[in-house]
Write a protein that holds these residues in place. Structure first.
Motif, mmCIF file in Angstrom:
data_model
loop_
_atom_site.group_PDB
_atom_site.id
_atom_site.type_symbol
_atom_site.label_atom_id
_atom_site.label_comp_id
_atom_site.label_asym_id
_atom_site.label_seq_id
_atom_site.Cartn_x
_atom_site.Cartn_y
_atom_site.Cartn_z
ATOM 1 N N UNK A 48 0.836 -1.203 0.000
ATOM 2 C CA UNK A 48 0.000 0.000 0.000
ATOM 3 C C UNK A 48 0.872 1.255 0.000
ATOM 4 N N UNK A 49 0.220 2.409 -0.130
ATOM 5 C CA UNK A 49 0.952 3.674 -0.047
ATOM 6 C C UNK A 49 1.635 3.804 1.303
ATOM 7 N N UNK A 50 0.958 3.413 2.366
ATOM 8 C CA UNK A 50 1.538 3.509 3.703
ATOM 9 C C UNK A 50 2.766 2.606 3.849
ATOM 10 N N UNK A 51 2.747 1.451 3.210
ATOM 11 C CA UNK A 51 3.865 0.517 3.303
ATOM 12 C C UNK A 51 5.035 0.925 2.412
ATOM 13 N N UNK A 52 4.742 1.718 1.385
ATOM 14 C CA UNK A 52 5.734 1.975 0.334
ATOM 15 C C UNK A 52 7.014 2.623 0.857
ATOM 16 N N UNK A 53 6.905 3.484 1.860
ATOM 17 C CA UNK A 53 8.098 4.173 2.337
ATOM 18 C C UNK A 53 9.061 3.228 3.057
ATOM 19 N N UNK A 54 8.563 2.039 3.472
ATOM 20 C CA UNK A 54 9.362 1.127 4.291
ATOM 21 C C UNK A 54 9.737 -0.165 3.579
ATOM 22 N N UNK A 55 9.180 -0.412 2.414
ATOM 23 C CA UNK A 55 9.389 -1.693 1.732
ATOM 24 C C UNK A 55 10.226 -1.505 0.474
ATOM 25 N N UNK A 93 0.389 10.543 -3.546
ATOM 26 C CA UNK A 93 -0.665 9.795 -2.854
ATOM 27 C C UNK A 93 -1.897 9.686 -3.740
ATOM 28 N N UNK A 94 -2.589 8.566 -3.583
ATOM 29 C CA UNK A 94 -3.867 8.390 -4.251
ATOM 30 C C UNK A 94 -4.626 7.247 -3.620
ATOM 31 N N UNK A 95 -5.865 7.082 -4.041
ATOM 32 C CA UNK A 95 -6.715 6.022 -3.515
ATOM 33 C C UNK A 95 -6.625 4.786 -4.392
ATOM 34 N N UNK A 96 -6.706 3.634 -3.757
ATOM 35 C CA UNK A 96 -6.704 2.382 -4.490
ATOM 36 C C UNK A 96 -8.059 2.169 -5.157
ATOM 37 N N UNK A 97 -8.125 1.168 -6.013
ATOM 38 C CA UNK A 97 -9.392 0.887 -6.691
ATOM 39 C C UNK A 97 -10.525 0.598 -5.709
ATOM 40 N N UNK A 98 -10.309 -0.216 -4.658
ATOM 41 C CA UNK A 98 -11.411 -0.442 -3.712
ATOM 42 C C UNK A 98 -11.762 0.799 -2.882
ATOM 43 N N UNK A 99 -10.818 1.704 -2.689
ATOM 44 C CA UNK A 99 -11.067 2.878 -1.840
ATOM 45 C C UNK A 99 -11.856 3.959 -2.557
ATOM 46 N N UNK A 100 -11.603 4.176 -3.833
ATOM 47 C CA UNK A 100 -12.238 5.269 -4.561
ATOM 48 C C UNK A 100 -13.638 4.905 -5.017
ATOM 49 N N UNK A 101 -14.533 5.868 -4.970
ATOM 50 C CA UNK A 101 -15.898 5.560 -5.422
ATOM 51 C C UNK A 101 -15.969 5.428 -6.939
ATOM 52 N N UNK A 102 -14.911 5.842 -7.626
ATOM 53 C CA UNK A 102 -14.800 5.577 -9.058
ATOM 54 C C UNK A 102 -13.431 4.973 -9.373
ATOM 55 N N UNK A 103 -12.993 4.087 -8.493
ATOM 56 C CA UNK A 103 -11.747 3.377 -8.730
ATOM 57 C C UNK A 103 -10.529 4.169 -8.296
ATOM 58 N N UNK A 104 -9.362 3.676 -8.678
ATOM 59 C CA UNK A 104 -8.112 4.300 -8.264
ATOM 60 C C UNK A 104 -7.970 5.701 -8.845
ATOM 61 N N UNK A 105 -7.303 6.575 -8.078
ATOM 62 C CA UNK A 105 -7.179 7.955 -8.540
ATOM 63 C C UNK A 105 -6.108 8.673 -7.736
ATOM 64 N N UNK A 141 -13.781 10.723 2.814
ATOM 65 C CA UNK A 141 -14.786 11.370 1.976
ATOM 66 C C UNK A 141 -15.135 10.518 0.768
ATOM 67 N N UNK A 142 -14.121 9.932 0.147
ATOM 68 C CA UNK A 142 -14.404 9.078 -1.010
ATOM 69 C C UNK A 142 -15.153 7.817 -0.592
#
Length: 880
Positions: A48-55, A93-105, A141-142
């Motif tokens: 995920x975005x949160x994991x990206x800085x450490x992996x 930063x952006x939202x993943x496909x499951x997070x966004x109400x219209x997919x990743x963005x 919000x999304x």
């Protein structure tokens, strides 16, 4: 000759490798299939975005305004901290496909403003708020919003109100092929002083942790403001910074403690983040060396003030690395201006010049080093734990021959940081205007043995290489060949054309063998790039009704593919007569497809509906019953694309082809009568090959050019507006399936719900419509006129209609009489703020009523076709 053209020639002739360094970092490596080692294929959550800085990544790197060498061994990008955010801003930063109400963005504001083909000069702009970035608010919000509501954007948070942000402009200029100058200009747009940590960062892609490379490279502080970068493969480089700064170092290694609570000695990928944000000196290396490093500068910038940081990456030690720095930058910028002045010398509108230049800049910034070895990915590395057995038969397991490690044009380096076969074909067209060698290379690349499947299929995209994209590769190859020939004053690259033709023969054979379900020249193919255009998921292996769909678009795409191959073979036959037999093969195959469309399986069923005067898909049920799915969509317009015009001289020069053609037409008059006006020579003794006889073409154009149906102020909609009040409804097995006109975002979850083909305007198919109209005009000339718009009483030639449609598409980006650009809709800041309004975003698709930009917003890939539409006379049909 401009300096940039000289560099392109030097690179082409392999005198100097000007492409060795470029903007080859991804905008997003997290959440990709390549980095997903889960058992269930949950790519969005595995990293995920949160994991990206450490992996530490296995297959690629990401960064803001990033550059790398062409194997992405050494990477440079920019990190920032506004002293309020909970993390360093190292990636978008952006939202993943499951997070966004219209997919990743992506939820950031950045613009690719300028670039040259050799990357001798590049410039981009990032807008960084100096209040805390609303990570949680955007997600929440999304999450609250449904499919019928607009997605929330960063601008909606109010964080840019009162101009409380920094403009971060990053520019690059090349002193030489491996000597890069980098200038970071930071402007406080607000009305109060604001603090900012600026951290230009350099690191190595981790190649040593997987058991394949015993050599671990090193960066260390060599002198004040100088880091030495030592890599076994690339040799030594020196990274210079002119600002008063602190050099900080860590390792590009995974922080296992964050993920498994397993303590490990040393520093990790997130070390610089933890040192800056949490003031934790134990997170970085005590000794000034490592595999990731940054120059940290702590600035307070006054309102309206700008500060500049200069950096340089060079292969040798320089006593005065910043001597003549500004002059060199100015020289490269001037050379970029000269390059574009020559390209745009016949464009009269200054606004259109700006649109074209930013579109091309976005395409060049969207190149990425794409690395993916399927066999290694499926089976794992020797230094990693054993992977789950499910992966052996999981995603893409049929493609274990695939080994990609190349610079490839991406659709959008954040939303789609992977290549897609039909996207790439469209990318090649605008690229050919400025860099035909790169365009040809991209098209050839996907036909190489380490890309193309042994059975002849082209890889679709990493989420499913076995999906099927429309077969537009041959069309793109022919168009690029012609554009290149024109740019080279008539000198044709037949080697390119012949090589790609042979590979496309394999692809054509795959289509015939795999996608003609009944062997009757009626083709399937699934969604074919138009995600949710059908009544139900056309890509499904099991339709809710059972059976399969005999696709109007699949069959028409194949008719187009056949004519493209015919045209290429005729060109090759000019110098090698043996290709005439292949020309005959494709001519006859085209007629067989035309016959099948008119009479499916010889059962009296046609894909053309006489009552509605439109083409439809036919649903073939398990009991052999067939009925038409009467959705008026782009599916029914694609038969327009299957059109070719041949000059009389071809028949005079190619006796074998002509003799066989005459025999076939005499012995199969039933097929000859299906194609439009073959026996009637048109303008200048030309012959027309088309699926559409004159009457049918007129009827389709009457619908297409009707403002109540397909014609919008900004191009041709993917679905007729008639379905707004008259949705198509199908009942099957107790379920209702419907298609309703939706001009904006999708309310469907088909294909992730992040795109919509039920009303919006899309560039790729509009471009093909425009080009097809030009081809028809090439045959019919000025005497053939159509009412445009339908019901207006205004009669125009097909060329005039094509030009009008082109202008509608270009107008998406131009200011209207009120000074507003349709792409930005009602967004006041984008429309009126002087620090926003001249910067363009190139969206994936556009609202079918208002023109508002939707979907991915850096998709200069196929939306970059606007650059070709702006070029005078484009798209045109060159003299054959």
């Amino acid at each position: 000759m401009t300096a940039e053209k000289k560099r392109l020639i030097e690179d082409r002739d392999r005198q100097k490798n000007w492409r060795q360094w470029g903007p080859y970092l991804s905008d997003r490596q997290w959440g990709t299939v390549r980095e997903d080692y889960s058992a269930n294929g949950d790519a969005w959550n595995y990293v995920s975005h949160d994991m990206a800085r450490s992996k530490s990544y296995r297959w690629g790197e990401e960064g803001i305004a990033g550059v790398s060498d062409d194997q992405q061994l050494i990477c440079v990008s920019l990190a920032l901290w506004n002293k309020k955010d909970p993390i360093l801003k190292e990636r978008f930063f952006g939202l993943t496909n499951p997070e966004g109400n219209h997919g990743e963005d992506v939820k950031e504001l950045y613009y690719y403003l300028d670039a040259t083909p050799t990357h001798s000069y590049m410039r981009m702009l990032y807008k960084y708020p100096y209040n805390e970035y609303p990570y949680s608010w955007l997600s929440e919000e999304n999450r609250k919003r449904g499919k019928h509501e607009r997605e929330v954007e960063l601008i909606d948070s109010g964080i840019f109100n009162d101009s409380r942000y920094f403009d971060i402009e990053v520019a690059y200029a090349k002193e030489d092929v491996d000597d890069l100058l980098m200038a970071i200009t930071i402007t406080n747009r607000g009305s109060e002083p604001a603090g900012l940590d600026v951290l230009p960062t350099i690191w190595f892609r981790n190649t040593w942790a997987w058991g394949n490379d015993p050599n671990k490279p090193e960066i260390y502080l060599d002198d004040k403001g100088v880091m030495k970068v030592n890599h076994q493969q690339l040799g030594n480089y020196y990274f210079y910074c002119d600002a008063k700064s602190e050099a900080v170092f860590c390792e590009n290694e995974t922080n296992t403690f964050r993920f498994s609570q397993q303590f490990k000695e040393g520093s990790f990928k997130d070390g610089i983040n933890d040192y800056v944000v949490f003031d934790n000196p134990g997170a970085i290396n005590k000794v000034h060396k490592g595999t990731k490093a940054a120059f940290r500068t702590d600035w307070v910038i006054e309102p309206g003030q700008s500060k500049v940081m200069r950096l340089r990456l060079a292969p040798k030690y320089l006593l005065k690395p910043f001597q003549q720095f500004d002059a060199r930058f100015e020289k490269r910028k001037r050379e970029a201006d000269e390059f574009y002045n020559e390209l745009q010398r016949t464009i009269k509108s200054e606004e259109e010049k700006q649109i074209q230049r930013q579109a091309l800049a976005g395409m060049m910034w969207s190149k990425q080093f794409y690395y993916y070895d399927l066999d290694v990915w499926i089976n794992g590395d020797s230094n990693l734990p054993s992977l789950s057995h499910e992966r052996k038969r999981g995603r893409n397991y049929e493609w274990n021959h695939l080994h990609n490690a190349d610079i490839i044009s991406m659709p959008d380096k954040w939303e789609y940081p992977w290549y897609a076969a039909w996207d790439l074909a469209f990318h090649a067209i605008p690229f050919a205007l400025i860099d035909p060698e790169f365009a040809k290379h991209q098209l050839l690349l996907l036909t190489k043995e380490w890309y193309m499947h042994p059975n002849g299929q082209l890889p679709a995209y990493e989420w499913s290489f076995s999906d099927v994209n429309p077969p537009v590769h041959a069309w793109a190859a022919w168009r690029v060949y012609k554009i290149d020939r024109k740019l080279q004053d008539g000198k044709a690259d037949r080697k390119f054309l012949e090589e790609i033709f042979h590979k496309l023969l394999l692809n054509f054979t795959w289509w015939v063998n795999k996608k003609d379900n009944s062997g009757n020249n009626i083709f399937q193919g699934g969604f074919l790039g138009m995600d949710n255009i059908g009544v139900f998921d056309r890509n499904s292996k099991q339709l809710p009704t059972g059976g399969y769909i005999e696709q109007s678009d699949g069959t028409s795409w194949m008719a187009m593919f056949t004519l493209n191959m015919l045209r290429i073979s005729l060109e090759l036959a000019r110098e090698n007569p043996t290709y005439q037999s292949l020309s005959t093969k494709f001519f006859e195959h085209f007629l067989y497809i035309a016959g099948a469309i008119a009479n499916v399986n010889n059962e009296g069923i046609s894909l053309w509906d006489e009552e509605d005067e439109f083409f439809y898909d036919v649903l073939h049920l398990p009991n052999n019953e067939r009925f038409k799915l009467k959705v008026r969509s782009m599916v029914g317009l694609i038969p327009l694309f299957a059109v070719e015009v041949l000059n009389e001289e071809i028949f005079q020069q190619m006796p074998e082809f002509t003799a066989r053609l005459d025999w076939f037409l005499q012995n199969r008059p039933d097929l000859a009568n299906l194609i439009s006006r073959w026996g009637e020579r048109g303008k200048n003794q030309r012959h027309l090959l088309s699926l559409l006889r004159g009457h049918r073409m007129k009827r389709i154009l009457k619908r297409m050019l009707n403002e109540k149906e397909f014609l919008s102020p900004y191009g041709i909609r993917a679905l007729s507006r008639i379905h707004l009040d008259n949705p198509y409804i199908l009942y099957a097995n107790g379920s209702e399936f419907s298609v309703r006109y939706q001009p904006g975002e999708s309310d469907s979850y088909l294909f992730g719900g992040n795109s919509n083909w039920r009303g919006p305007v899309w560039f790729p198919v509009n471009f093909l419509i425009i080009e097809s109209l030009h081809r028809f005009y090439h045959y019919y000339g000025d005497d053939f006129k159509i009412e445009h718009p339908t019901g207006s009483g205004q009669m125009l030639t097909l060329r005039e209609i094509a030009v009008n449609l082109s202008q509608r598409m270009v107008n998406l980006f131009k200011k209207d009489i009120n000074g507003n650009r349709p792409i930005y809709g009602s967004n006041h800041i984008f429309q009126s703020d002087p620090n926003f309004r001249e910067h363009l975003l190139f969206h994936e698709y556009f609202d079918g009523d208002t023109g508002r930009g939707l979907g991915a917003n850096h998709q200069t890939g196929w939306t970059g076709l606007v650059a070709k539409l702006i070029q005078p006379g484009s798209p045109s049909v060159q003299k054959k």
